[in-house]
Design a protein around this motif. Structure first.
Motif, PDB file in Angstrom:
ATOM      1  N   SER A  88     -31.826  33.410  28.230  1.00  0.00           N
ATOM      2  CA  SER A  88     -32.809  32.693  29.038  1.00  0.00           C
ATOM      3  C   SER A  88     -33.938  33.621  29.463  1.00  0.00           C
ATOM      4  O   SER A  88     -33.765  34.827  29.605  1.00  0.00           O
ATOM      5  CB  SER A  88     -32.138  32.100  30.284  1.00  0.00           C
ATOM      6  OG  SER A  88     -31.597  33.126  31.084  1.00  0.00           O
ATOM      7  N   VAL A  89     -35.102  33.047  29.675  1.00  0.00           N
ATOM      8  CA  VAL A  89     -36.274  33.810  30.087  1.00  0.00           C
ATOM      9  C   VAL A  89     -36.883  33.132  31.305  1.00  0.00           C
ATOM     10  O   VAL A  89     -36.987  31.907  31.361  1.00  0.00           O
ATOM     11  CB  VAL A  89     -37.321  33.862  28.950  1.00  0.00           C
ATOM     12  CG1 VAL A  89     -38.589  34.552  29.424  1.00  0.00           C
ATOM     13  CG2 VAL A  89     -36.748  34.583  27.743  1.00  0.00           C
ATOM     14  N   ASP A  90     -37.275  33.932  32.296  1.00  0.00           N
ATOM     15  CA  ASP A  90     -37.928  33.403  33.478  1.00  0.00           C
ATOM     16  C   ASP A  90     -39.421  33.279  33.172  1.00  0.00           C
ATOM     17  O   ASP A  90     -40.170  34.258  33.285  1.00  0.00           O
ATOM     18  CB  ASP A  90     -37.691  34.336  34.667  1.00  0.00           C
ATOM     19  CG  ASP A  90     -38.246  33.767  35.970  1.00  0.00           C
ATOM     20  OD1 ASP A  90     -38.996  32.757  35.910  1.00  0.00           O
ATOM     21  OD2 ASP A  90     -37.948  34.311  37.028  1.00  0.00           O
ATOM     22  N   PHE A  91     -39.838  32.088  32.768  1.00  0.00           N
ATOM     23  CA  PHE A  91     -41.225  31.914  32.355  1.00  0.00           C
ATOM     24  C   PHE A  91     -42.190  32.020  33.537  1.00  0.00           C
ATOM     25  O   PHE A  91     -43.357  32.372  33.346  1.00  0.00           O
ATOM     26  CB  PHE A  91     -41.398  30.582  31.624  1.00  0.00           C
ATOM     27  CG  PHE A  91     -40.976  30.632  30.193  1.00  0.00           C
ATOM     28  CD1 PHE A  91     -41.837  31.113  29.218  1.00  0.00           C
ATOM     29  CD2 PHE A  91     -39.710  30.222  29.812  1.00  0.00           C
ATOM     30  CE1 PHE A  91     -41.451  31.183  27.891  1.00  0.00           C
ATOM     31  CE2 PHE A  91     -39.314  30.286  28.488  1.00  0.00           C
ATOM     32  CZ  PHE A  91     -40.187  30.769  27.529  1.00  0.00           C
ATOM     33  N   LEU A  92     -41.720  31.748  34.748  1.00  0.00           N
ATOM     34  CA  LEU A  92     -42.577  31.927  35.917  1.00  0.00           C
ATOM     35  C   LEU A  92     -42.952  33.401  36.076  1.00  0.00           C
ATOM     36  O   LEU A  92     -44.102  33.731  36.372  1.00  0.00           O
ATOM     37  CB  LEU A  92     -41.861  31.427  37.178  1.00  0.00           C
ATOM     38  CG  LEU A  92     -42.671  31.512  38.479  1.00  0.00           C
ATOM     39  CD1 LEU A  92     -43.946  30.691  38.373  1.00  0.00           C
ATOM     40  CD2 LEU A  92     -41.823  31.021  39.662  1.00  0.00           C
ATOM     41  N   ALA A  93     -41.984  34.291  35.836  1.00  0.00           N
ATOM     42  CA  ALA A  93     -42.262  35.731  35.903  1.00  0.00           C
ATOM     43  C   ALA A  93     -43.226  36.143  34.800  1.00  0.00           C
ATOM     44  O   ALA A  93     -44.151  36.943  35.021  1.00  0.00           O
ATOM     45  CB  ALA A  93     -40.965  36.520  35.798  1.00  0.00           C
ATOM     46  N   SER A 140     -46.663  35.059  35.671  1.00  0.00           N
ATOM     47  CA  SER A 140     -47.180  35.907  36.744  1.00  0.00           C
ATOM     48  C   SER A 140     -47.704  37.231  36.197  1.00  0.00           C
ATOM     49  O   SER A 140     -48.794  37.680  36.575  1.00  0.00           O
ATOM     50  CB  SER A 140     -46.082  36.181  37.783  1.00  0.00           C
ATOM     51  OG  SER A 140     -45.638  34.979  38.371  1.00  0.00           O
ATOM     52  N   TYR A 174     -38.457  30.184  21.064  1.00  0.00           N
ATOM     53  CA  TYR A 174     -38.672  30.844  22.355  1.00  0.00           C
ATOM     54  C   TYR A 174     -39.500  32.110  22.202  1.00  0.00           C
ATOM     55  O   TYR A 174     -40.298  32.455  23.085  1.00  0.00           O
ATOM     56  CB  TYR A 174     -37.331  31.151  23.022  1.00  0.00           C
ATOM     57  CG  TYR A 174     -36.715  29.945  23.694  1.00  0.00           C
ATOM     58  CD1 TYR A 174     -37.259  29.439  24.870  1.00  0.00           C
ATOM     59  CD2 TYR A 174     -35.615  29.306  23.155  1.00  0.00           C
ATOM     60  CE1 TYR A 174     -36.715  28.321  25.489  1.00  0.00           C
ATOM     61  CE2 TYR A 174     -35.067  28.182  23.757  1.00  0.00           C
ATOM     62  CZ  TYR A 174     -35.616  27.700  24.923  1.00  0.00           C
ATOM     63  OH  TYR A 174     -35.089  26.591  25.520  1.00  0.00           O
ATOM     64  N   ILE A 187     -42.727  43.964  37.887  1.00  0.00           N
ATOM     65  CA  ILE A 187     -41.919  42.951  37.191  1.00  0.00           C
ATOM     66  C   ILE A 187     -41.436  43.489  35.845  1.00  0.00           C
ATOM     67  O   ILE A 187     -40.294  43.254  35.437  1.00  0.00           O
ATOM     68  CB  ILE A 187     -42.721  41.648  37.009  1.00  0.00           C
ATOM     69  CG1 ILE A 187     -43.002  41.005  38.374  1.00  0.00           C
ATOM     70  CG2 ILE A 187     -41.960  40.659  36.119  1.00  0.00           C
ATOM     71  CD1 ILE A 187     -43.932  39.806  38.311  1.00  0.00           C
ATOM     72  N   TYR A 246     -37.550  43.850  34.691  1.00  0.00           N
ATOM     73  CA  TYR A 246     -37.030  43.327  33.431  1.00  0.00           C
ATOM     74  C   TYR A 246     -36.285  44.420  32.662  1.00  0.00           C
ATOM     75  O   TYR A 246     -35.234  44.184  32.064  1.00  0.00           O
ATOM     76  CB  TYR A 246     -38.164  42.778  32.563  1.00  0.00           C
ATOM     77  CG  TYR A 246     -38.250  41.266  32.563  1.00  0.00           C
ATOM     78  CD1 TYR A 246     -37.406  40.515  31.768  1.00  0.00           C
ATOM     79  CD2 TYR A 246     -39.183  40.598  33.342  1.00  0.00           C
ATOM     80  CE1 TYR A 246     -37.480  39.128  31.748  1.00  0.00           C
ATOM     81  CE2 TYR A 246     -39.269  39.215  33.343  1.00  0.00           C
ATOM     82  CZ  TYR A 246     -38.409  38.485  32.540  1.00  0.00           C
ATOM     83  OH  TYR A 246     -38.477  37.119  32.544  1.00  0.00           O
ATOM     84  N   TYR A 270     -32.943  44.989  34.143  1.00  0.00           N
ATOM     85  CA  TYR A 270     -32.080  43.854  33.816  1.00  0.00           C
ATOM     86  C   TYR A 270     -31.541  43.973  32.391  1.00  0.00           C
ATOM     87  O   TYR A 270     -30.362  43.699  32.128  1.00  0.00           O
ATOM     88  CB  TYR A 270     -32.867  42.556  33.982  1.00  0.00           C
ATOM     89  CG  TYR A 270     -32.123  41.317  33.544  1.00  0.00           C
ATOM     90  CD1 TYR A 270     -30.928  40.934  34.160  1.00  0.00           C
ATOM     91  CD2 TYR A 270     -32.613  40.520  32.514  1.00  0.00           C
ATOM     92  CE1 TYR A 270     -30.241  39.796  33.752  1.00  0.00           C
ATOM     93  CE2 TYR A 270     -31.936  39.373  32.104  1.00  0.00           C
ATOM     94  CZ  TYR A 270     -30.755  39.025  32.728  1.00  0.00           C
ATOM     95  OH  TYR A 270     -30.077  37.898  32.317  1.00  0.00           O
TER      96      TYR A 270
END
Length: 216
Positions: A2-7, A10, A158, A199, A203, A206
């Motif tokens: 999964s990828v945090d597209f909001l991040a 940003s 993706y 950010i 990443y 993570y």
């Protein structure tokens, strides 16, 4: 994964008014000056940047395919490599040191802007497509970050979407760079950049965690 597209949005937005402006505006502005008499400069710019985004999508698909090959042998090694790269990249972007300068050397595009554009006088929509696509290959730390994310994706859709998001959300600054970039660079430039680079480092950490998790 999964990828945090909001991040991702940003990072693209926060950095586009400063870093992207510095890296990509030279070739873009030179082309627009050559087409100063164009009746629809906004449409010409949209054509240029649409093909820049297409280049990002193409690169995302290529790097994702390469990442899938590595992941087939060792997913933990892929995540560890990407994690280390992202942390180093984020730190390098904070300090703008030799590490980042090495990866962002822009001899080809400097030559294109200074020599070829003056000699051959690129004009019109066909040249907007050509130069826009070429602009997608400009050496850039942020592009490397998004390509690293693309490499971690098993789903090619993706990977393409990640690069599309990056290109799309750098578009406002590069389309209206004369107004927005000057204002925001003076007022909030460093704050925006530090948030974006932070950010990227998060990443990276993570991905190092994922590497440890998959190695067990």
């Amino acid at each position: 994964m999964s990828v945090d597209f909001l991040a991702l949005i940003s990072v693209a937005l926060l950095s586009s008014f400063t870093h992207c402006y510095a890296m990509c505006s030279g070739l873009n502005l030179a082309f627009l000056r050559l087409n100063a008499k164009e009746k629809s400069p906004l449409l010409l710019s949209l054509t240029y940047h649409s093909f820049r985004i297409l280049a990002y999508i193409f690169l995302g698909l290529v790097f994702s395919s390469f990442g899938n090959m590595i992941s087939h042998f060792s997913q933990s090694l892929l995540f560890f490599t990407l994690g280390v790269f992202m942390v180093l990249l984020g730190l390098a972007m904070f300090v703008r040191g030799n590490f980042l300068a090495f990866f962002e050397r822009n001899f080809i595009f400097h030559f294109l802007r200074e020599k070829m554009l003056k000699k051959f006088h690129f004009k019109g929509y066909k040249n907007a497509m050509f130069l826009g696509f070429l602009n997608g290959f400009v050496p850039c730390g942020l592009v490397y970050f998004y390509l690293a994310l693309s490499m971690s994706q098993k789903n090619l859709f993706y990977s393409a979407l990640i690069m599309f998001v990056f290109g799309l959300f750098t578009l406002p600054a590069l389309l209206f760079l004369n107004f927005f970039s000057r204002f925001l660079n003076e007022k909030l430039g460093k704050i925006y950049l530090y948030l974006a680079y932070g950010i990227i480092i998060i990443y990276g950490v993570y991905y190092l965690y994922l590497a440890l998790k998959f190695s067990r």
